[in-house]
Design a protein around this motif. Structure first.
Motif, mmCIF file in Angstrom:
data_model
loop_
_atom_site.group_PDB
_atom_site.id
_atom_site.type_symbol
_atom_site.label_atom_id
_atom_site.label_comp_id
_atom_site.label_asym_id
_atom_site.label_seq_id
_atom_site.Cartn_x
_atom_site.Cartn_y
_atom_site.Cartn_z
ATOM 1 N N ASP A 135 0.810 -1.213 0.000
ATOM 2 C CA ASP A 135 0.000 0.000 0.000
ATOM 3 C C ASP A 135 0.847 1.270 0.000
ATOM 4 N N VAL A 136 2.071 1.176 0.487
ATOM 5 C CA VAL A 136 2.971 2.327 0.573
ATOM 6 C C VAL A 136 4.234 2.007 -0.217
ATOM 7 N N MET A 137 4.640 2.924 -1.086
ATOM 8 C CA MET A 137 5.830 2.689 -1.916
ATOM 9 C C MET A 137 7.085 3.176 -1.205
ATOM 10 N N ILE A 138 8.111 2.334 -1.177
ATOM 11 C CA ILE A 138 9.412 2.717 -0.643
ATOM 12 C C ILE A 138 10.185 3.458 -1.728
ATOM 13 N N LEU A 139 10.677 4.662 -1.379
ATOM 14 C CA LEU A 139 11.506 5.448 -2.283
ATOM 15 C C LEU A 139 12.943 5.410 -1.795
ATOM 16 N N LEU A 140 13.830 4.880 -2.605
ATOM 17 C CA LEU A 140 15.252 4.888 -2.273
ATOM 18 C C LEU A 140 15.822 6.270 -2.584
ATOM 19 N N GLU A 141 16.498 6.856 -1.616
ATOM 20 C CA GLU A 141 17.040 8.196 -1.792
ATOM 21 C C GLU A 141 18.407 8.148 -2.468
ATOM 22 N N THR A 142 18.635 9.068 -3.394
ATOM 23 C CA THR A 142 19.963 9.193 -4.002
ATOM 24 C C THR A 142 20.924 9.733 -2.944
ATOM 25 N N MET A 143 22.036 9.054 -2.739
ATOM 26 C CA MET A 143 22.953 9.387 -1.663
ATOM 27 C C MET A 143 24.189 10.132 -2.178
ATOM 28 N N SER A 144 24.957 10.705 -1.244
ATOM 29 C CA SER A 144 26.129 11.505 -1.606
ATOM 30 C C SER A 144 27.379 10.660 -1.827
ATOM 31 N N GLY A 145 27.385 9.424 -1.312
ATOM 32 C CA GLY A 145 28.570 8.576 -1.399
ATOM 33 C C GLY A 145 29.523 8.749 -0.242
ATOM 34 N N MET A 146 29.044 9.398 0.814
ATOM 35 C CA MET A 146 29.871 9.610 2.004
ATOM 36 C C MET A 146 30.161 8.282 2.705
ATOM 37 N N LEU A 179 22.990 14.486 -5.075
ATOM 38 C CA LEU A 179 23.344 14.250 -6.472
ATOM 39 C C LEU A 179 24.632 14.985 -6.833
ATOM 40 N N PHE A 180 24.696 16.256 -6.460
ATOM 41 C CA PHE A 180 25.859 17.078 -6.783
ATOM 42 C C PHE A 180 27.099 16.544 -6.071
ATOM 43 N N ALA A 181 26.946 16.191 -4.790
ATOM 44 C CA ALA A 181 28.070 15.658 -4.021
ATOM 45 C C ALA A 181 28.560 14.339 -4.594
ATOM 46 N N ALA A 182 27.663 13.565 -5.176
ATOM 47 C CA ALA A 182 28.026 12.260 -5.749
ATOM 48 C C ALA A 182 28.663 12.385 -7.130
ATOM 49 N N GLY A 183 28.693 13.596 -7.681
ATOM 50 C CA GLY A 183 29.350 13.794 -8.966
ATOM 51 C C GLY A 183 28.426 14.034 -10.143
ATOM 52 N N TYR A 184 27.121 14.144 -9.899
ATOM 53 C CA TYR A 184 26.179 14.453 -10.967
ATOM 54 C C TYR A 184 26.081 15.969 -11.111
ATOM 55 N N ASP A 185 26.516 16.481 -12.249
ATOM 56 C CA ASP A 185 26.650 17.931 -12.414
ATOM 57 C C ASP A 185 25.321 18.576 -12.814
ATOM 58 N N ILE A 186 24.454 18.724 -11.825
ATOM 59 C CA ILE A 186 23.154 19.345 -12.102
ATOM 60 C C ILE A 186 23.262 20.853 -12.283
ATOM 61 N N VAL A 187 24.429 21.435 -11.985
ATOM 62 C CA VAL A 187 24.633 22.864 -12.224
ATOM 63 C C VAL A 187 24.809 23.140 -13.711
ATOM 64 N N ASP A 213 20.318 23.008 -1.286
ATOM 65 C CA ASP A 213 21.586 23.468 -1.833
ATOM 66 C C ASP A 213 22.691 22.685 -1.136
ATOM 67 N N SER A 214 23.927 22.819 -1.612
ATOM 68 C CA SER A 214 25.039 22.031 -1.091
ATOM 69 C C SER A 214 26.166 22.928 -0.593
ATOM 70 N N LYS A 215 26.671 22.635 0.589
ATOM 71 C CA LYS A 215 27.785 23.405 1.143
ATOM 72 C C LYS A 215 29.106 23.068 0.458
ATOM 73 N N PHE A 216 29.165 21.923 -0.199
ATOM 74 C CA PHE A 216 30.413 21.488 -0.817
ATOM 75 C C PHE A 216 30.228 21.278 -2.316
ATOM 76 N N GLY A 217 31.336 21.130 -3.017
ATOM 77 C CA GLY A 217 31.330 21.127 -4.465
ATOM 78 C C GLY A 217 31.027 19.794 -5.117
ATOM 79 N N LEU A 218 31.065 19.817 -6.438
ATOM 80 C CA LEU A 218 30.776 18.652 -7.264
ATOM 81 C C LEU A 218 31.728 17.505 -6.929
ATOM 82 N N GLY A 219 31.154 16.330 -6.640
ATOM 83 C CA GLY A 219 31.951 15.145 -6.361
ATOM 84 C C GLY A 219 32.605 15.112 -4.992
ATOM 85 N N SER A 220 32.197 15.996 -4.097
ATOM 86 C CA SER A 220 32.805 16.069 -2.754
ATOM 87 C C SER A 220 32.475 14.857 -1.893
#
Length: 275
Positions: A135-146, A179-187, A213-220
């Protein structure tokens, strides 16, 4: 536009919806229970009935639940995986009663066992918990790779969902900071990132967006949220996300610093960006 924020349910679900409405929101996210523990607030049928009435009156929603951070289906410890399984099972039942169509889950951390092992462990847990809970769908969140996080590449999310053998029971929640922290350049290439997601998972799998927004840069690979327009993404990227034609029907949920007053200002800002 569906725009909301992470709201506390400590005073009840009706209060949470009213608080969200008071800051200009028309959707919200909430933790299913203590985010750093396992204690869950008992469901009050009267409160739930009033909340549902308020939701219907105001055309509010969807309500998006978020699982606690203590869950780790990728753990190398059997007791931790069993704890995760039992909490998810309980939360799926509770969210069905509340009427929340989605529950966001961090895929987990492999703790040194390796991404592939982590993927198999996560999929095994998710397969088990959804065998009788649909009845409820589980959504997997895109992670930063930390650290040893799993789920920071679209391919990893695809593999998890595919291995459950019931991909129709799962979706994905974008987190713009992650997404941005993981290296996906959405900018510089938001279109390309969305197209890549569509190619690997299918855009129909994308059900919600954490707008941070992200405090750190692309791929951090650092999971540090910033207020809208005050981080490395910048206001131009936030506007591009909010107005992208392939995202416009998704609920956008703020998880930015500052609490309710900050959310109120950012929701107002988001509305000006799409006007």
């Amino acid at each position: 536009m569906l725009i909301g924020a992470h709201i506390s349910i400590s005073k009840g679900y009706e209060h949470a919806v009213n608080e969200a409405i008071s800051i200009g929101a028309n959707t919200l996210q909430f933790f299913t229970r203590n985010p750093r523990g396992s204690a869950a607030k008992a469901l009050d049928p009267n409160d739930i009935e009033k909340m549902k009435k308020r939701v219907n009156e105001t055309n509010f929603g969807p309500l998006v639940a978020h699982a606690p951070y203590t869950l780790n289906p990728a753990s190398d410890k059997e007791n931790a995986r069993n704890f995760t399984k039992n909490i998810i099972l309980d939360d799926l039942d509770r969210m069905a009663i509340i009427g929340a169509p989605y529950i966001v889950l961090h895929p987990g951390s492999h703790l040194g066992a390796g991404v592939e092992v982590g993927i198999r462990r996560i999929a095994a847990i998710l397969k088990e918990v959804t065998e009788s809970k649909k009845d409820v769908m589980i959504l997997l969140e895109t992670m930063s790779g930390m650290g040893t996080e799993v789920g920071y590449r679209f391919e990893q999310l695809y593999d998890i969902i595919n291995l459950t053998e019931s991909p129709e029971n799962f979706g994905v929640c974008f987190d713009t900071c992650h997404l941005f922290a993981a290296g996906y350049d959405i900018v510089n290439d938001l279109d390309g990132v969305i197209s890549e997601f569509d190619k690997i998972l299918g855009l129909s799998k994308l059900k919600a967006v954490h707008l941070n927004d992200s405090k750190f840069g692309l791929g951090s690979m650092k999971d540090r949220h910033a207020n809208l327009g005050e981080g490395m993404l910048g206001i131009g990227t936030i506007k591009a996300v909010l107005t992208h034609p392939r995202l416009e029907d998704k609920p956008f949920l703020l998880e930015t610093p500052g609490g309710i007053e900050a959310y109120k200002k950012e929701i107002a800002l988001a509305k000006t960006l799409v006007s």
